[in-house]
Design an enzyme around this catalytic site. Structure first.
Site, short mmCIF file in Angstrom:
data_model
loop_
_atom_site.label_atom_id
_atom_site.label_comp_id
_atom_site.label_asym_id
_atom_site.label_seq_id
_atom_site.Cartn_x
_atom_site.Cartn_y
_atom_site.Cartn_z
CD GLU A 241 -38.43 -1.03 -6.09
OE1 GLU A 241 -37.65 -0.61 -7.14
OE2 GLU A 241 -39.23 -2.37 -6.28
CG HIS B 185 -2.11 0.83 1.26
ND1 HIS B 185 -2.58 1.63 -0.07
CD2 HIS B 185 -2.72 1.35 2.17
CE1 HIS B 185 -3.45 2.30 0.56
NE2 HIS B 185 -3.64 2.31 1.78
P1 NDP Z 1 -3.75 -6.75 9.39
O1 NDP Z 1 -4.47 -5.59 9.95
O2 NDP Z 1 -4.19 -7.75 9.07
O3 NDP Z 1 -2.37 -6.97 10.13
C1 NDP Z 1 -2.18 -7.24 11.41
C2 NDP Z 1 -0.61 -7.68 11.56
O4 NDP Z 1 0.03 -6.50 12.05
C3 NDP Z 1 -0.76 -8.60 13.02
O5 NDP Z 1 0.39 -9.46 12.47
C4 NDP Z 1 -0.65 -7.81 13.84
O6 NDP Z 1 -0.12 -8.49 15.13
C5 NDP Z 1 0.23 -6.63 13.27
N1 NDP Z 1 0.33 -5.52 14.12
C6 NDP Z 1 -0.64 -4.70 14.20
N2 NDP Z 1 -0.12 -3.39 14.74
C7 NDP Z 1 1.15 -3.95 15.23
C8 NDP Z 1 2.24 -2.99 15.91
N3 NDP Z 1 1.91 -1.92 16.23
N4 NDP Z 1 3.23 -3.60 16.19
C9 NDP Z 1 3.31 -4.89 15.67
N5 NDP Z 1 2.75 -5.50 15.01
C10 NDP Z 1 1.47 -4.94 14.68
O7 NDP Z 1 -3.01 -5.99 7.95
P2 NDP Z 1 -3.37 -6.29 6.35
O8 NDP Z 1 -2.88 -7.53 6.22
O9 NDP Z 1 -4.94 -5.99 6.12
O10 NDP Z 1 -2.45 -5.25 5.71
C11 NDP Z 1 -1.03 -4.97 5.63
C12 NDP Z 1 -0.81 -4.30 4.53
O11 NDP Z 1 -1.41 -4.83 3.30
C13 NDP Z 1 -1.33 -2.72 4.73
O12 NDP Z 1 -0.56 -1.87 4.11
C14 NDP Z 1 -2.51 -2.77 3.67
O13 NDP Z 1 -3.12 -1.70 3.12
C15 NDP Z 1 -2.34 -3.74 2.54
N6 NDP Z 1 -3.33 -4.28 1.81
C16 NDP Z 1 -4.17 -5.10 2.73
C17 NDP Z 1 -5.06 -6.03 1.83
C18 NDP Z 1 -6.25 -6.67 2.56
O14 NDP Z 1 -7.03 -7.22 1.88
N7 NDP Z 1 -6.37 -6.67 3.98
C19 NDP Z 1 -5.27 -5.83 0.28
C20 NDP Z 1 -4.20 -5.05 -0.16
C21 NDP Z 1 -3.23 -4.46 0.54
P3 NDP Z 1 -1.18 -8.97 16.23
O15 NDP Z 1 -1.66 -10.13 15.79
O16 NDP Z 1 -0.13 -9.18 17.35
O17 NDP Z 1 -1.82 -7.80 16.55
#
Ligand code: NDP
Ligand code: MG
Length: 352
Positions: free
Chosen positions: A244, A124
């Site tokens: 609708e 992203h």
């Molecule tokens: P998620 O919200 O699913 O990511 C969650 C993950 O991030 C978990 O592993 C979580 O760990 C970890 N995490 C969250 N906050 C923190 C933090 N402060 N420190 C460390 N770890 C953290 O993200 P997505 O997979 O949805 O998105 C990832 C990227 O991909 C983004 O840039 C998004 O825009 C992009 N994207 C997403 C799409 C989608 O369909 N979801 C589609 C296309 C692009 P924990 O479990 O410990 O909280």
């Protein structure tokens, strides 16, 4: 790279035939891909890369459900699964797949390990494009690349497992090594993309934010509320107003549009509906054009980014969101929707 003509406009597209998996493996043969974050995109991209024969490790904070999920998916603690910082240190391509707010919080740890020649990968354009707001500014001597799968995270893995693929857009923001183009295409093919469409970080995030605030979500939900409430004001019953406005659209019309476009949808409607749609679409279009102008400006100025960051960093963000969603769920319109869904023909048998 091929040129594909979209409605008269030629765009750069890379296919698997042009950039085969063997070439991708060759390009990345000395790289360790560290996938940071095991939420939605993380598991899909990391597993696809692993199955495609790349060297992949996962960086995930613990204790957490995501860590446990990574273990279930076969990542081995201290071998291929590490805490975020350790993975960032070991990785030469750091795939930064935390949500936008998480990327801001985790940046100091990542930045420390972006030594010369490494690559920073995103799905992203948010973090880089809105660097004034996110403070994500990579050092000049690393590559900065992007592959954004088009569609929900789940499909990235599901389609791969089914032997298909997804389409993605790709971009190079910084080419420090001279290899950034090859690296981004190799990553795109590695995560399972079929077609890779060229874009920029800025265009990816501007279109994403505008689209979801516009037709994909915001505009659609808003125009539905307007029409429903108007019907009700004019004395129509809730079920009539809902059918609708929403039910017919989602159940019968949108699938036709998905199949063969708007002209096909109209060709399959009554002549009365066709005439009315053709006559009125211009009026609606004119009414919303200024809103798009305002929206795009708000995206481009960073105002939308600032708002998202500010809202997401509030301690009670989740509760606040749940309150807004439950207000929607409990409105007359969407309560009517729940009842209408229960009465769909496929539920007839269960009821009788
Ligand atoms: P998620 O919200 O699913 O990511 C969650 C993950 O991030 C978990 O592993 C979580 O760990 C970890 N995490 C969250 N906050 C923190 C933090 N402060 N420190 C460390 N770890 C953290 O993200 P997505 O997979 O949805 O998105 C990832 C990227 O991909 C983004 O840039 C998004 O825009 C992009 N994207 C997403 C799409 C989608 O369909 N979801 C589609 C296309 C692009 P924990 O479990 O410990 O909280
Ligand atoms: Mg989006």
């Amino acid at each position: 790279m091929s040129k594909i003509n979209f409605g008269g406009v030629s765009e750069n597209v890379v296919t698997r035939e042009e950039f085969p998996l063997e070439k991708a493996r060759e390009v990345l043969k000395n790289e360790t891909i560290a996938v940071i974050g095991y939420g939605v995109q993380g598991p899909a991209q990391a597993q696809n890369l692993r199955d495609n024969g790349f060297k992949v490790i996962v960086g995930q904070r613990k204790p957490s459900k995501s860590w446990d999920k990574a273990v279930v998916d076969g990542w081995k603690p201290r071998k291929s699964l590490f805490e975020v910082e350790e993975a960032a240190k070991k990785g030469t391509i750091i795939s930064y797949l935390l949500p936008d707010a998480g990327q801001i919080a985790g940046w100091p740890l990542i930045k420390k390990h972006l030594t010369p020649g490494k690559a920073l990968y995103f799905s992203h354009g948010f973090g880089i494009t809105f660097s004034k707001e996110t403070k994500i500014v990579p050092p000049k001597d690393v590559d900065v690349i992007l592959v954004a799968p088009k569609g929900a995270g789940r499909s990235v893995r599901k389609l791969f497992v089914e032997g298909k693929g997804i389409n993605s857009s790709y971009a190079v923001y910084q080419n420090a090594t001279g290899q950034a183009e090859d690296k981004v295409l190799a990553m795109g093919i590695g995560i399972g993309s079929g077609y890779l469409f060229e874009t920029t970080f800025k265009n990816e995030v501007y279109s994403d934010l505008t689209g979801e605030r516009g037709v994909l979500l915001g505009a659609t939900v808003g125009i539905m509320e307007a029409q429903y409430e108007f019907f009700r004001k004019m004395g129509h019953s809730p079920s009539e107003a809902f059918n609708e406005t929403v039910e017919e659209l989602t159940q019968s019309l949108i699938p036709l549009m998905a199949e063969q476009g708007a002209d096909w949808l109209l060709a399959n409607c009554s002549t009365t509906a066709q005439r009315g749609a053709l006559d009125w679409k211009g009026e609606f279009k004119k009414a919303v054009q200024p809103v798009f102008n305002k929206l795009y400006k708000s995206v481009a100025s960073g105002k939308e980014a600032r708002r998202v960051i500010q809202k997401n960093s509030q301690k009670n963000y989740r509760q606040g969101l749940e309150k807004e969603l439950s207000e929607m769920r409990n409105s007359e319109m969407w309560k009517t929707g729940a009842k209408v869904r229960e009465l769909r023909p496929e539920n007839w048998k269960k009821k009788i």
